[in-house]
Motif scaffolding. Structure first.
Motif, mmCIF file in Angstrom:
data_model
loop_
_atom_site.group_PDB
_atom_site.id
_atom_site.type_symbol
_atom_site.label_atom_id
_atom_site.label_comp_id
_atom_site.label_asym_id
_atom_site.label_seq_id
_atom_site.Cartn_x
_atom_site.Cartn_y
_atom_site.Cartn_z
ATOM 1 N N ASP A 267 -3.961 1.814 9.948
ATOM 2 C CA ASP A 267 -3.584 3.205 10.219
ATOM 3 C C ASP A 267 -3.186 3.932 8.940
ATOM 4 O OD1 ASP A 267 -4.041 2.823 12.940
ATOM 5 O OD2 ASP A 267 -1.972 2.222 13.335
ATOM 6 N N GLY A 268 -3.903 3.654 7.856
ATOM 7 C CA GLY A 268 -3.675 4.340 6.598
ATOM 8 C C GLY A 268 -2.537 3.808 5.754
ATOM 9 N N VAL A 269 -1.830 2.777 6.228
ATOM 10 C CA VAL A 269 -0.702 2.207 5.486
ATOM 11 C C VAL A 269 -1.144 0.904 4.834
ATOM 12 C CG1 VAL A 269 1.649 1.310 5.653
ATOM 13 C CG2 VAL A 269 0.959 3.261 7.053
ATOM 14 N N ASP A 270 -0.901 0.773 3.532
ATOM 15 C CA ASP A 270 -1.306 -0.420 2.797
ATOM 16 C C ASP A 270 -0.290 -1.533 3.030
ATOM 17 O OD1 ASP A 270 -2.239 -2.325 1.047
ATOM 18 O OD2 ASP A 270 -2.516 -0.944 -0.628
ATOM 19 N N ILE A 271 -0.749 -2.630 3.648
ATOM 20 C CA ILE A 271 0.148 -3.763 3.938
ATOM 21 C C ILE A 271 -0.252 -4.996 3.130
ATOM 22 C CG2 ILE A 271 0.606 -2.904 6.265
ATOM 23 C CD1 ILE A 271 -1.205 -5.231 7.291
ATOM 24 N N ALA A 272 -1.050 -4.802 2.066
ATOM 25 C CA ALA A 272 -1.459 -5.944 1.253
ATOM 26 C C ALA A 272 -0.252 -6.602 0.596
ATOM 27 C CB ALA A 272 -2.443 -5.483 0.183
ATOM 28 N N PRO A 273 -0.302 -7.916 0.360
ATOM 29 C CA PRO A 273 0.777 -8.555 -0.401
ATOM 30 C C PRO A 273 0.930 -7.855 -1.756
ATOM 31 C CG PRO A 273 -0.675 -10.207 0.549
ATOM 32 C CD PRO A 273 -1.340 -8.887 0.772
ATOM 33 N N GLY A 274 2.154 -7.532 -2.107
ATOM 34 C CA GLY A 274 2.390 -6.831 -3.359
ATOM 35 C C GLY A 274 2.326 -5.330 -3.243
ATOM 36 N N SER A 275 2.141 -4.812 -2.021
ATOM 37 C CA SER A 275 2.044 -3.361 -1.838
ATOM 38 C C SER A 275 3.400 -2.669 -1.833
ATOM 39 C CB SER A 275 1.334 -3.049 -0.520
ATOM 40 O OG SER A 275 2.127 -3.478 0.592
ATOM 41 N N ASN A 276 4.462 -3.460 -1.782
ATOM 42 C CA ASN A 276 5.842 -2.946 -1.709
ATOM 43 C C ASN A 276 6.175 -2.314 -0.351
ATOM 44 O OD1 ASN A 276 6.298 -3.676 -4.437
ATOM 45 N ND2 ASN A 276 5.435 -1.732 -5.151
ATOM 46 N N TYR A 277 5.262 -2.420 0.614
ATOM 47 C CA TYR A 277 5.558 -1.937 1.964
ATOM 48 C C TYR A 277 6.451 -2.955 2.662
ATOM 49 C CZ TYR A 277 4.788 -0.245 6.733
ATOM 50 O OH TYR A 277 4.963 0.225 8.008
ATOM 51 N N PRO A 278 7.501 -2.529 3.368
ATOM 52 C CA PRO A 278 8.418 -3.490 4.005
ATOM 53 C C PRO A 278 7.728 -4.462 4.960
ATOM 54 C CG PRO A 278 9.367 -1.287 4.014
ATOM 55 C CD PRO A 278 7.957 -1.135 3.541
ATOM 56 N N GLY A 279 6.660 -4.028 5.600
ATOM 57 C CA GLY A 279 5.941 -4.903 6.527
ATOM 58 C C GLY A 279 4.705 -5.513 5.911
#
Length: 492
Positions: A267-279
């Motif tokens: 849904d447009g949110v980067d969840i790759a390892p190292g993306s700094n996204y909490p999830g």
């Protein structure tokens, strides 16, 4: 109870035992089917007009331990992560070898050093001059081979990410379809096999990406272990853009900056390892492929580039004929034919390092320049070993290496090459040991799940014998009722 009621009750018993026999037979035939869960028939009293009228089949139940299944899936994700890392590291270490192997950088450096030392004792020997040039070519060939292996493994990891994303999205769509079909049948339908099919897909999904599964009205909602929704009333697909060619300087940069390599978006949110996204994604085969592409292989790339840089710069500095000004600015080794600046070189030097064409006989050069200096204007004394000894002294020097390479920051060239190889083998051994430990835990949990939810053939055969006796008893009631009716009719 009238005779007709007795017959009705017995018929209901026959119908019930027929259903039980069918379910037990299904259990036995699927005893070895992966992911099959044992089914049981729930019976209840049949009441008609306030009076008992036999037995009825209430439902075909499928009882599972959801907490145990959750633990199995978590363990599967851990196994997938460690096995993927182990496989990639094993391939890399097989390609680059142990420090003592001929194909290793440490071995090639040692061979070059030894040949150079022999030439220092006999500087006028043309055959030894050519042998030093050949060993130098061999050394640059090993650098290039290592660089190529790193690049290939990064590209393979990127391709694996792309393929895994396609598989995950396909499985999510199939699980969504099964959700709708299961919900459409309602609570009274036989949905056991559909639930088995859905669970098998979720089990497979858990190896690729760590997930949390929440049941809801015979359907399931699937989230990543970081809380990102992948499936609820609709599929939320993963998005990834493959990079068939990955140059050494290509890196994944987390949002919001531009990135040379793709992240992983939902849904447009980067969840790759190292993306700094909490999830952000952690665990499973998918995260391991990102680890290989973005951290492990770049680590090895920096190590071999650092070694190539220090070697090239040291031989430039050791050559008295290198002035630092073109065209006399190149040394024994070059950066694709150009002079090397250790403070400004681009990643991938290990793939570009080359023997200076001025001394390489295969490129039309004169190997006597190894004795006289690469840019010597005229041949020097045939027996003068000074320049050769200056080159040999490089191997006794201690150099400072970039700490970002992950190993020691101060070492000789040979020690650094050996430690770089040891670093890869240590990481591989750690991944292999972790994979074994996680596999043991997974197998233990899987066996517990099978014991609780799977089919025990001995138990099912005991049930079949009981069903057979019940069926015979109901048939006997009907037979007795028929004889009674025959006697009744004969009396008229």
């Amino acid at each position: 109870m009238s005779i007709s009621q007795a017959i009705q009750s017995a018929l209901s018993g026959l119908n019930a035992t027929q259903t039980q026999a069918a379910i037990v037979s299904r259990n036995i035939s699927n005893a070895q089917t992966e992911g099959y869960v044992r089914k049981d028939v729930e019976l209840g009293s049949l009441v008609v007009g306030g009076s008992g009228a036999g037995v009825s089949v209430l439902s075909i139940s499928r009882t599972v331990d959801e907490f145990l299944i959750r633990d199995v899936r978590t363990a599967a994700s851990r196994v997938g992560y460690q096995e993927t890392l182990s496989a990639a590291l094993s391939l890399y270490t097989d390609l680059v070898g142990q420090p003592q192997d001929e194909r290793s950088l440490a071995s090639a450096l040692g061979e070059f050093q030894r040949e150079l030392a022999l030439l220092g004792e006999n500087p006028e020997d043309v055959a030894l001059q050519q042998a030093v040039a050949a060993k130098a070519r061999d050394l640059t060939g090993v650098f290039k081979h290592t660089d190529s292996a790193i690049r290939q493994l990064r590209e393979d990891a990127d391709a694996q990410i792309s393929g895994t994303v396609l598989n995950i999205n396909r499985d999510l769509s199939e699980i969504h379809r099964l959700n709708l079909e299961i919900q459409g049948r309602g609570r009274d339908g036989d949905i056991g096999d559909l639930l088995d099919q859905r669970d098998r897909l979720i089990d497979r999904l858990s190896q690729e990406i760590p997930i949390n599964v929440l049941p809801s009205n015979n359907g399931v909602t699937i989230l990543t272990n970081g809380g990102v929704t992948l499936l609820d009333s609709e599929v939320h697909p993963l998005s990834f853009a493959a990079s068939p060619v990955i140059p050494p300087n290509a890196a994944y940069t987390p949002p919001p900056g531009p990135s040379a390599l793709s992240g992983l978006t939902v849904d447009g949110v980067d969840i790759a390892p190292g993306s700094n996204y909490p999830g952000a994604l952690s665990g499973g085969k998918l995260a391991a492929h990102f680890e290989i592409r973005d951290r492990l292989m770049p680590r090895f790339q920096r190590q071999v580039d650092e070694l190539a840089s220090q070697l090239t710069a040291a031989f430039q500095n050791a050559d008295a004929t290198v002035t630092g000004v073109a065209p006399s600015d190149t040394g024994f080794f070059t950066d694709a034919g150009a002079a090397h600046d250790p403070l400004a070189y681009a990643p991938g030097l290990a793939g570009r390092i080359a023997v200076n064409t001025l001394i390489d006989p295969l490129a039309g050069g004169d190997p006597s320049r190894i004795r006289d200096g690469v840019h010597a204007a005229v041949p020097g004394p045939a027996g003068d070993p000074a320049q050769i000894q200056a080159f040999s002294a490089v191997f006794t020097q201690t150099f400072g290496f970039d700490p970002a390479a992950g190993i020691q920051t101060s070492a000789t060239l040979l020690n650094y090459a050996s430690n770089a190889s040891s670093d890869a083998h240590t990481l591989r051994s750690t991944a292999q040991n972790n994979a074994k430990s996680e596999t043991i835990a997974f197998d233990s949990l899987s066996n517990s799940r099978l014991s609780k939810d799977g089919v025990n053939i001995d138990d099912e055969m005991q049930k079949m014998l009981s069903i057979e006796r019940s069926y015979a008893a109901s048939a006997q009631v009907i037979s007795a009722a028929n004889r009674m009716l025959d006697q009744l009719l004969a009396s008229f």
